[in-house]
Scaffold this active site. Structure first.
Site, PDB file in Angstrom:
ATOM      1  N   CYS A  76       0.850  -1.191   0.000  1.00  0.00           N
ATOM      2  CA  CYS A  76       0.000   0.000   0.000  1.00  0.00           C
ATOM      3  C   CYS A  76       0.886   1.241   0.000  1.00  0.00           C
ATOM      4  O   CYS A  76       1.843   1.332   0.786  1.00  0.00           O
ATOM      5  CB  CYS A  76      -0.910  -0.009   1.225  1.00  0.00           C
ATOM      6  SG  CYS A  76      -1.981   1.437   1.371  1.00  0.00           S
ATOM      7  N   GLN A 288     -17.017 -11.482  13.221  1.00  0.00           N
ATOM      8  CA  GLN A 288     -15.575 -11.459  12.967  1.00  0.00           C
ATOM      9  C   GLN A 288     -15.274 -10.964  11.551  1.00  0.00           C
ATOM     10  O   GLN A 288     -15.922 -11.364  10.592  1.00  0.00           O
ATOM     11  CB  GLN A 288     -14.979 -12.860  13.163  1.00  0.00           C
ATOM     12  CG  GLN A 288     -15.018 -13.332  14.600  1.00  0.00           C
ATOM     13  CD  GLN A 288     -14.064 -12.578  15.512  1.00  0.00           C
ATOM     14  OE1 GLN A 288     -13.342 -11.683  15.085  1.00  0.00           O
ATOM     15  NE2 GLN A 288     -14.068 -12.925  16.796  1.00  0.00           N
ATOM     16  N   TYR A 317     -21.256 -14.225  26.388  1.00  0.00           N
ATOM     17  CA  TYR A 317     -20.918 -13.194  25.398  1.00  0.00           C
ATOM     18  C   TYR A 317     -21.169 -13.741  23.984  1.00  0.00           C
ATOM     19  O   TYR A 317     -20.310 -13.691  23.106  1.00  0.00           O
ATOM     20  CB  TYR A 317     -19.464 -12.744  25.530  1.00  0.00           C
ATOM     21  CG  TYR A 317     -19.003 -12.490  26.945  1.00  0.00           C
ATOM     22  CD1 TYR A 317     -19.190 -11.248  27.548  1.00  0.00           C
ATOM     23  CD2 TYR A 317     -18.369 -13.493  27.690  1.00  0.00           C
ATOM     24  CE1 TYR A 317     -18.758 -11.005  28.852  1.00  0.00           C
ATOM     25  CE2 TYR A 317     -17.939 -13.261  28.992  1.00  0.00           C
ATOM     26  CZ  TYR A 317     -18.134 -12.021  29.560  1.00  0.00           C
ATOM     27  OH  TYR A 317     -17.708 -11.798  30.857  1.00  0.00           O
ATOM     28  N   GLU A 338     -25.930 -12.637  26.505  1.00  0.00           N
ATOM     29  CA  GLU A 338     -25.442 -11.482  25.746  1.00  0.00           C
ATOM     30  C   GLU A 338     -26.045 -10.197  26.295  1.00  0.00           C
ATOM     31  O   GLU A 338     -27.247 -10.131  26.576  1.00  0.00           O
ATOM     32  CB  GLU A 338     -25.799 -11.633  24.260  1.00  0.00           C
ATOM     33  CG  GLU A 338     -25.525 -10.434  23.379  1.00  0.00           C
ATOM     34  CD  GLU A 338     -24.072  -9.994  23.415  1.00  0.00           C
ATOM     35  OE1 GLU A 338     -23.849  -8.780  23.556  1.00  0.00           O
ATOM     36  OE2 GLU A 338     -23.179 -10.859  23.313  1.00  0.00           O
ATOM     37  N   ASP A 383     -16.310 -15.662  25.277  1.00  0.00           N
ATOM     38  CA  ASP A 383     -15.790 -14.854  24.175  1.00  0.00           C
ATOM     39  C   ASP A 383     -16.023 -13.385  24.508  1.00  0.00           C
ATOM     40  O   ASP A 383     -16.809 -12.695  23.856  1.00  0.00           O
ATOM     41  CB  ASP A 383     -16.487 -15.228  22.859  1.00  0.00           C
ATOM     42  CG  ASP A 383     -15.794 -14.620  21.640  1.00  0.00           C
ATOM     43  OD1 ASP A 383     -14.797 -13.894  21.829  1.00  0.00           O
ATOM     44  OD2 ASP A 383     -16.257 -14.853  20.515  1.00  0.00           O
ATOM     45  N   CYS A 410      -9.696 -11.780  22.187  1.00  0.00           N
ATOM     46  CA  CYS A 410      -9.109 -10.880  21.195  1.00  0.00           C
ATOM     47  C   CYS A 410      -8.002 -10.026  21.801  1.00  0.00           C
ATOM     48  O   CYS A 410      -7.459  -9.141  21.136  1.00  0.00           O
ATOM     49  CB  CYS A 410     -10.182 -10.004  20.558  1.00  0.00           C
ATOM     50  SG  CYS A 410     -11.108  -8.992  21.730  1.00  0.00           S
TER      51      CYS A 410
END
Length: 460
Positions: A76, A288, A317, A338, A383, A410
């Site tokens: 890039c 995702q 989650y 959730e 998660d 994550c």
């Protein structure tokens, strides 16, 4: 020597020996740490020090004296300026080594684990063109033209883009052309310093398997003259575009999306196929960004759990049911927890669309629901967001003592912290950690950790 050289704007010679979890190169000068962006282990360079502290400083590259064998030319042209990627200058094989090291170091240093069982990083074929969702800040150039792109590293100066090598390439025409339409319409652009103007962000989303696209403008209020006509024109121009929406965010905040979205033309969601199931995904739905790698990680989870059809699961989650629904086909029952009501609504619809009846979804904070559930689960899936699990979640799990826990993370620092708490006093044992590269060309790494209850506690 040390005192003279260790000061603001001093230029020093430095060799980069490591990478930080934020993506910067790391070198050492007189037992002090120097962080330098856009560098690679093996680089030898001159750097100018800034933000100098007693034990560490940041450096800016002045001259590359000797390039690392892992250094490559970015694909890039604005990679050295744009804040969207940190690692386009690092060859991909070494990116994977660095991410594996990141997971290892977190589990050893933060978690206190000795030789944790970490597999090689899970990858998909493409390290470019993978992102199924992008959101671009909107701004104006010095000459008044509408721009969209990412911010210059460490600033809020916009780098204008007409294409992006990490997003699905089918989105490039929309990125280049929608800016021109916004300019022709004469809509005002949001100025964050004055908190004035209408348009804040351009959001684009694509179903990797279906090709269906969504276009969303994030605005400060709904009054955007001519937007309905323009929305219809976008649908006619782009056959794959199935919906155009406005999202309202009137707050003075760094958050991109507000809480309310209105569909102006087409449908409020796209259809995507994931793990053999049909999913509805909205403009601001969490899903995702690398569909194929997410499927590959799911396959690892399915293989490792090897469910036999009689197990009771809790998916904490759970979002829109990305893990819940595929695993439900192999279990007796799954309860998804959730916080976001809209995500649970979508999860419920997705379950119905796929004829999956052995799932139950509950809305609320996981730390509150989990401790009141009258369920003895065999397996708990975690998660959580980047901040990790709340303390009460860990406490409740240690009381519930499910036979197995799968923790998908994550942010490996909070993963290591939470695994240390779960495994305290030998209650659980880590059997496997599977890192996964959901964000090639960046320093981010996901990981799934598999835990089993110790034999002593199984018998207690």
């Amino acid at each position: 020597m040390t005192n003279i050289m260790w000061r603001q704007d001093e230029i020093i010679e430095l060799e980069i020996t490591d990478l930080s979890d934020t993506g910067d190169g790391v070198g050492r000068f007189e037992q002090r740490v120097v962080f330098v962006a856009d560098t690679v282990p093996g680089d030898r360079l001159l750097v100018k020090l800034f933000n100098v502290k007693p034990k560490y400083a940041y450096g800016q590259v002045q001259e590359l004296l000797q390039a690392s064998p892992h250094r490559v030319r970015p694909s890039c042209i604005v990679a050295d300026k744009c804040g969207g990627c940190q690692w386009q200058h690092i060859n991909y094989d070494y990116q994977l080594i660095a991410k594996h090291n990141q997971v290892t170091q977190a589990l050893e240093r933060i978690g206190g684990f000795v030789n944790p069982p970490i597999d090689p990083v899970l990858v998909s074929a493409a390290s470019f063109g993978y992102r199924n969702k992008v959101t671009y800040p909107i701004g104006r150039s010095a000459t008044g033209h509408v721009q969209a792109g990412y911010y210059h590293k460490g600033t809020h100066k916009l780098i204008n883009l007409n294409q992006c090598p990490v997003q699905d390439q089918r989105l490039n025409p929309l990125l280049a052309e929608v800016k021109l339409d916004i300019e022709k319409q004469g809509w005002s652009i949001y100025d964050e310093t004055r908190h004035k103007g209408l348009i804040r962000h351009l959001g684009l989303r694509i179903g990797r398997r279906t090709g269906e696209m969504l276009l969303t403008l994030v605005v400060t209020n709904w009054n955007l003259p001519g937007i309905e006509t323009q929305a219809q024109q976008w649908l006619q121009r782009y056959p794959e575009l199935v919906g155009v929406s406005l999202n309202r965010n009137s707050d003075r905040t760094n958050a991109i999306f507000g809480s309310e979205t209105r569909c102006l033309a087409g449908t409020p969601h796209l259809q995507e196929k994931f793990a053999g199931l049909d999913f509805q995904i909205g403009p601001d739905t969490f899903f995702q960004v690398y569909t194929e790698t997410a499927e590959a990680l799911l396959a690892v989870i399915q293989s490792e759990l090897n469910l036999q059809g009689h197990e009771i699961l809790i998916d904490a989650y759970c979002g829109i049911g990305t893990l819940t629904l595929p695993l439900a086909k192999q279990a007796q029952h799954i309860t998804g927890l959730e916080l976001q009501p809209t995500a649970v609504q979508q999860a419920t619809i997705n379950a119905q669309e796929n004829g999956i009846n052995n799932v139950t979804f509950q809305v609320g904070a996981v730390e509150k629901i989990l401790q009141n559930l009258e369920i003895i689960p065999d397996v708990v899936l975690l998660d959580p967001p980047r901040k990790g699990c709340e303390a009460n979640v860990i406490k409740t799990l240690r009381n519930l003592k499910p036979s197995r826990i799968v923790y998908v993370s994550c942010k490996v620092a909070t993963l290591a912290r939470d695994l240390k708490l779960l495994c305290e006093d030998g209650l659980y044992k880590i059997t496997r950690v599977q890192p996964a590269d959901f964000f090639p060309q960046t320093a981010h790494v996901e990981a799934a950790a598999f835990l089993v209850l110790s034999d002593n506690d199984k018998n207690s």
